[in-house]
Motif scaffolding. Sequence first.
Motif, PDB file in Angstrom:
ATOM      1  N   VAL A  47       8.724  21.156   2.744  1.00 57.08           N
ATOM      2  CA  VAL A  47       9.868  20.237   2.532  1.00 57.08           C
ATOM      3  C   VAL A  47      10.053  19.347   3.612  1.00 57.08           C
ATOM      4  O   VAL A  47      10.479  19.787   4.722  1.00 57.08           O
ATOM      5  CB  VAL A  47      11.111  20.785   1.783  1.00 57.08           C
ATOM      6  N   PHE A  48       9.823  18.111   3.524  1.00 59.56           N
ATOM      7  CA  PHE A  48       9.931  17.016   4.570  1.00 59.56           C
ATOM      8  C   PHE A  48      11.037  16.381   4.100  1.00 59.56           C
ATOM      9  O   PHE A  48      11.364  16.031   2.900  1.00 59.56           O
ATOM     10  CB  PHE A  48       8.723  16.304   4.781  1.00 59.56           C
ATOM     11  N   GLY A  49      11.678  15.314   5.154  1.00 58.44           N
ATOM     12  CA  GLY A  49      12.592  14.268   5.009  1.00 58.44           C
ATOM     13  C   GLY A  49      11.586  13.032   5.238  1.00 58.44           C
ATOM     14  O   GLY A  49      10.295  13.339   5.633  1.00 58.44           O
ATOM     15  N   ALA A  50      11.871  11.962   5.265  1.00 60.77           N
ATOM     16  CA  ALA A  50      11.108  10.649   5.544  1.00 60.77           C
ATOM     17  C   ALA A  50      11.788   9.637   6.366  1.00 60.77           C
ATOM     18  O   ALA A  50      13.216   9.428   5.885  1.00 60.77           O
ATOM     19  CB  ALA A  50      10.490  10.346   4.261  1.00 60.77           C
ATOM     20  N   ASN A  51      11.445   8.991   7.280  1.00 61.33           N
ATOM     21  CA  ASN A  51      11.716   7.924   7.825  1.00 61.33           C
ATOM     22  C   ASN A  51      11.606   6.844   6.981  1.00 61.33           C
ATOM     23  O   ASN A  51      12.383   5.709   6.931  1.00 61.33           O
ATOM     24  CB  ASN A  51      11.320   7.644   9.377  1.00 61.33           C
ATOM     25  N   GLY A  52      10.601   6.637   6.193  1.00 61.21           N
ATOM     26  CA  GLY A  52      10.344   5.646   5.240  1.00 61.21           C
ATOM     27  C   GLY A  52       9.183   6.183   4.265  1.00 61.21           C
ATOM     28  O   GLY A  52       8.369   6.932   4.680  1.00 61.21           O
ATOM     29  N   ILE A  53       9.393   5.421   3.049  1.00 64.96           N
ATOM     30  CA  ILE A  53       8.205   5.548   2.241  1.00 64.96           C
ATOM     31  C   ILE A  53       7.922   4.203   1.874  1.00 64.96           C
ATOM     32  O   ILE A  53       8.619   3.356   1.152  1.00 64.96           O
ATOM     33  CB  ILE A  53       8.757   6.296   0.694  1.00 64.96           C
ATOM     34  N   ASP A  54       6.518   3.836   1.783  1.00 66.32           N
ATOM     35  CA  ASP A  54       6.211   2.614   1.538  1.00 66.32           C
ATOM     36  C   ASP A  54       5.605   2.492   0.181  1.00 66.32           C
ATOM     37  O   ASP A  54       5.530   3.569  -0.534  1.00 66.32           O
ATOM     38  CB  ASP A  54       5.102   2.167   2.530  1.00 66.32           C
ATOM     39  N   PRO A  55       5.236   1.358  -0.348  1.00 60.03           N
ATOM     40  CA  PRO A  55       4.816   1.133  -1.850  1.00 60.03           C
ATOM     41  C   PRO A  55       3.730   1.836  -2.273  1.00 60.03           C
ATOM     42  O   PRO A  55       3.372   2.257  -3.511  1.00 60.03           O
ATOM     43  CB  PRO A  55       4.644  -0.341  -1.911  1.00 60.03           C
ATOM     44  N   THR A  56       2.766   2.234  -1.327  1.00 56.57           N
ATOM     45  CA  THR A  56       1.774   3.089  -1.834  1.00 56.57           C
ATOM     46  C   THR A  56       1.964   4.498  -1.872  1.00 56.57           C
ATOM     47  O   THR A  56       1.071   5.281  -2.321  1.00 56.57           O
ATOM     48  CB  THR A  56       0.590   3.088  -0.662  1.00 56.57           C
ATOM     49  N   GLY A  57       3.417   4.910  -1.441  1.00 56.97           N
ATOM     50  CA  GLY A  57       3.806   6.359  -1.602  1.00 56.97           C
ATOM     51  C   GLY A  57       3.462   7.062  -0.273  1.00 56.97           C
ATOM     52  O   GLY A  57       3.627   8.296  -0.019  1.00 56.97           O
ATOM     53  N   ASP A  58       2.763   6.313   0.553  1.00 57.98           N
ATOM     54  CA  ASP A  58       2.790   7.099   2.110  1.00 57.98           C
ATOM     55  C   ASP A  58       4.034   7.058   2.786  1.00 57.98           C
ATOM     56  O   ASP A  58       4.754   6.367   2.183  1.00 57.98           O
ATOM     57  CB  ASP A  58       1.653   6.234   2.936  1.00 57.98           C
ATOM     58  N   ASP A 113      16.300   9.693   0.152  1.00 58.32           N
ATOM     59  CA  ASP A 113      17.168   8.534  -0.726  1.00 58.32           C
ATOM     60  C   ASP A 113      16.788   7.427  -0.822  1.00 58.32           C
ATOM     61  O   ASP A 113      15.418   7.000  -0.149  1.00 58.32           O
ATOM     62  CB  ASP A 113      18.565   8.352  -0.348  1.00 58.32           C
ATOM     63  N   THR A 114      16.722   6.716  -1.980  1.00 61.03           N
ATOM     64  CA  THR A 114      15.979   5.502  -2.535  1.00 61.03           C
ATOM     65  C   THR A 114      16.115   4.180  -1.211  1.00 61.03           C
ATOM     66  O   THR A 114      15.299   3.505  -1.229  1.00 61.03           O
ATOM     67  CB  THR A 114      16.340   4.990  -3.554  1.00 61.03           C
ATOM     68  N   PRO A 135       4.321  10.561  -5.638  1.00 61.34           N
ATOM     69  CA  PRO A 135       3.999   9.386  -4.758  1.00 61.34           C
ATOM     70  C   PRO A 135       3.131   8.273  -5.730  1.00 61.34           C
ATOM     71  O   PRO A 135       3.405   7.271  -5.200  1.00 61.34           O
ATOM     72  CB  PRO A 135       3.349   9.899  -3.518  1.00 61.34           C
ATOM     73  N   THR A 136       2.436   8.648  -6.711  1.00 60.30           N
ATOM     74  CA  THR A 136       1.582   7.773  -7.126  1.00 60.30           C
ATOM     75  C   THR A 136       2.253   6.999  -8.458  1.00 60.30           C
ATOM     76  O   THR A 136       1.916   6.035  -8.940  1.00 60.30           O
ATOM     77  CB  THR A 136       0.233   8.362  -7.788  1.00 60.30           C
ATOM     78  N   ARG A 137       3.405   7.257  -8.690  1.00 59.16           N
ATOM     79  CA  ARG A 137       4.273   6.841  -9.710  1.00 59.16           C
ATOM     80  C   ARG A 137       5.696   6.467  -9.243  1.00 59.16           C
ATOM     81  O   ARG A 137       6.700   6.868 -10.018  1.00 59.16           O
ATOM     82  CB  ARG A 137       4.439   7.709 -10.850  1.00 59.16           C
ATOM     83  N   ILE A 138       5.939   5.661  -8.224  1.00 57.46           N
ATOM     84  CA  ILE A 138       7.150   5.327  -7.770  1.00 57.46           C
ATOM     85  C   ILE A 138       7.476   4.157  -8.701  1.00 57.46           C
ATOM     86  O   ILE A 138       6.906   3.231  -8.907  1.00 57.46           O
ATOM     87  CB  ILE A 138       7.098   4.570  -6.239  1.00 57.46           C
ATOM     88  N   PRO A 139       8.920   4.269  -9.164  1.00 55.87           N
ATOM     89  CA  PRO A 139       9.300   3.351 -10.159  1.00 55.87           C
ATOM     90  C   PRO A 139       9.292   2.033  -9.430  1.00 55.87           C
ATOM     91  O   PRO A 139       9.175   1.750  -8.127  1.00 55.87           O
ATOM     92  CB  PRO A 139      10.791   3.513 -10.252  1.00 55.87           C
ATOM     93  N   ASP A 140       8.950   0.935 -10.299  1.00 58.38           N
ATOM     94  CA  ASP A 140       8.565  -0.456 -10.078  1.00 58.38           C
ATOM     95  C   ASP A 140       9.802  -1.030  -8.946  1.00 58.38           C
ATOM     96  O   ASP A 140       9.573  -1.763  -8.061  1.00 58.38           O
ATOM     97  CB  ASP A 140       8.379  -1.464 -11.041  1.00 58.38           C
ATOM     98  N   ASP A 141      10.987  -0.723  -9.190  1.00 56.83           N
ATOM     99  CA  ASP A 141      12.030  -1.346  -8.644  1.00 56.83           C
ATOM    100  C   ASP A 141      12.233  -0.807  -7.331  1.00 56.83           C
ATOM    101  O   ASP A 141      12.583  -1.401  -6.199  1.00 56.83           O
ATOM    102  CB  ASP A 141      13.290  -1.427  -9.445  1.00 56.83           C
ATOM    103  N   LEU A 142      11.894   0.346  -6.983  1.00 60.02           N
ATOM    104  CA  LEU A 142      11.756   1.040  -5.643  1.00 60.02           C
ATOM    105  C   LEU A 142      10.320   0.419  -4.862  1.00 60.02           C
ATOM    106  O   LEU A 142      10.486  -0.038  -3.587  1.00 60.02           O
ATOM    107  CB  LEU A 142      11.625   2.473  -5.593  1.00 60.02           C
ATOM    108  N   LYS A 143       9.421   0.440  -5.497  1.00 61.34           N
ATOM    109  CA  LYS A 143       8.033  -0.081  -4.911  1.00 61.34           C
ATOM    110  C   LYS A 143       8.124  -1.341  -4.498  1.00 61.34           C
ATOM    111  O   LYS A 143       7.429  -1.848  -3.432  1.00 61.34           O
ATOM    112  CB  LYS A 143       6.821  -0.155  -6.143  1.00 61.34           C
ATOM    113  N   ASN A 144       8.817  -2.300  -5.348  1.00 61.68           N
ATOM    114  CA  ASN A 144       8.836  -3.694  -5.142  1.00 61.68           C
ATOM    115  C   ASN A 144      10.038  -4.459  -4.567  1.00 61.68           C
ATOM    116  O   ASN A 144      10.280  -5.348  -4.597  1.00 61.68           O
ATOM    117  CB  ASN A 144       8.559  -4.466  -6.385  1.00 61.68           C
ATOM    118  N   LYS A 145      10.804  -3.534  -4.150  1.00 58.97           N
ATOM    119  CA  LYS A 145      12.056  -3.802  -3.359  1.00 58.97           C
ATOM    120  C   LYS A 145      11.818  -4.393  -2.379  1.00 58.97           C
ATOM    121  O   LYS A 145      10.846  -4.116  -1.411  1.00 58.97           O
ATOM    122  CB  LYS A 145      13.239  -2.835  -3.455  1.00 58.97           C
ATOM    123  N   PRO A 146      12.784  -5.370  -1.894  1.00 63.55           N
ATOM    124  CA  PRO A 146      12.700  -6.303  -0.608  1.00 63.55           C
ATOM    125  C   PRO A 146      12.629  -5.124   0.611  1.00 63.55           C
ATOM    126  O   PRO A 146      12.946  -4.096   0.643  1.00 63.55           O
ATOM    127  CB  PRO A 146      13.849  -7.031  -0.426  1.00 63.55           C
TER     128      PRO A 146
END
Length: 160
Positions: free
Chosen positions: A41-52, A78-79, A140-151
Motif C-alpha cells: 500500500v502506497f500513498g502518492a505525491n501525484g497521479i497523472d491522467p495515465t494512472g502513473d 485523495d482526489t 488506474p486504467t479507469r480513472i473517472p474522466d472528471d479526475l483525469k481531465n481536471k485542470p
Amino acid sequence: VYCDGIRYAVSCKKAGFSEVFIIPDISVANLMKRKLIGKVVFGANGIDPTGDFGHTAGHLAIADLANKYKIPVYVIADTGKFGQFPWNQALERKHPWLTRDPKAIDELTKYDIKLLNPREDRVSRKCVNMLITERGVFPPTRIPDDLKNKPSSPKKPQSK
C-alpha cells in the motif's frame, strides 16, 4: 529526524492493526519471496491522467518487486492528487543520508566519491492494481474522466 514510516506504523497500531513491522527497504525482496508480504500500500505525491503515480525514490523498486512476486499494489490518495504533474526523476536530495561520521565524510571527499540520492520515482500504472480515493476504488486504467481531465494541479516549488 523525521520518519514517515514511524508515524505510519504508530498510526496503524493505534487504529487496531495487531501486527505492525518496520523493515529496511533492502529486505523487501527477501520477505516477498518468502510470502511474508501479502499486499503493498502506497500513498502518492501525484497521479497523472495515465494512472502513473509519483512518490519518493524507492517506491518503484518495491512496486516492481511486488509485480515480480504477484503481490497486489494499492495506491491510496485523495482526489486532489490527480492531475498533470511535472515529474523530474533527476532531482536529488542533498541532505546527508549515508553517515554522519565526520571522518567517513572526509574520506569520501578526499577520494572524490560522490553521494547520489534521487528524490522521486514515477511508477507505471501497470504496477498498480487499484487506486483508493474518497470517491471510491478503481483501477488506474479507469480513472473517472472528471479526475483525469481536471485542470493541472498547482506546481509546488521543487528544490534540488
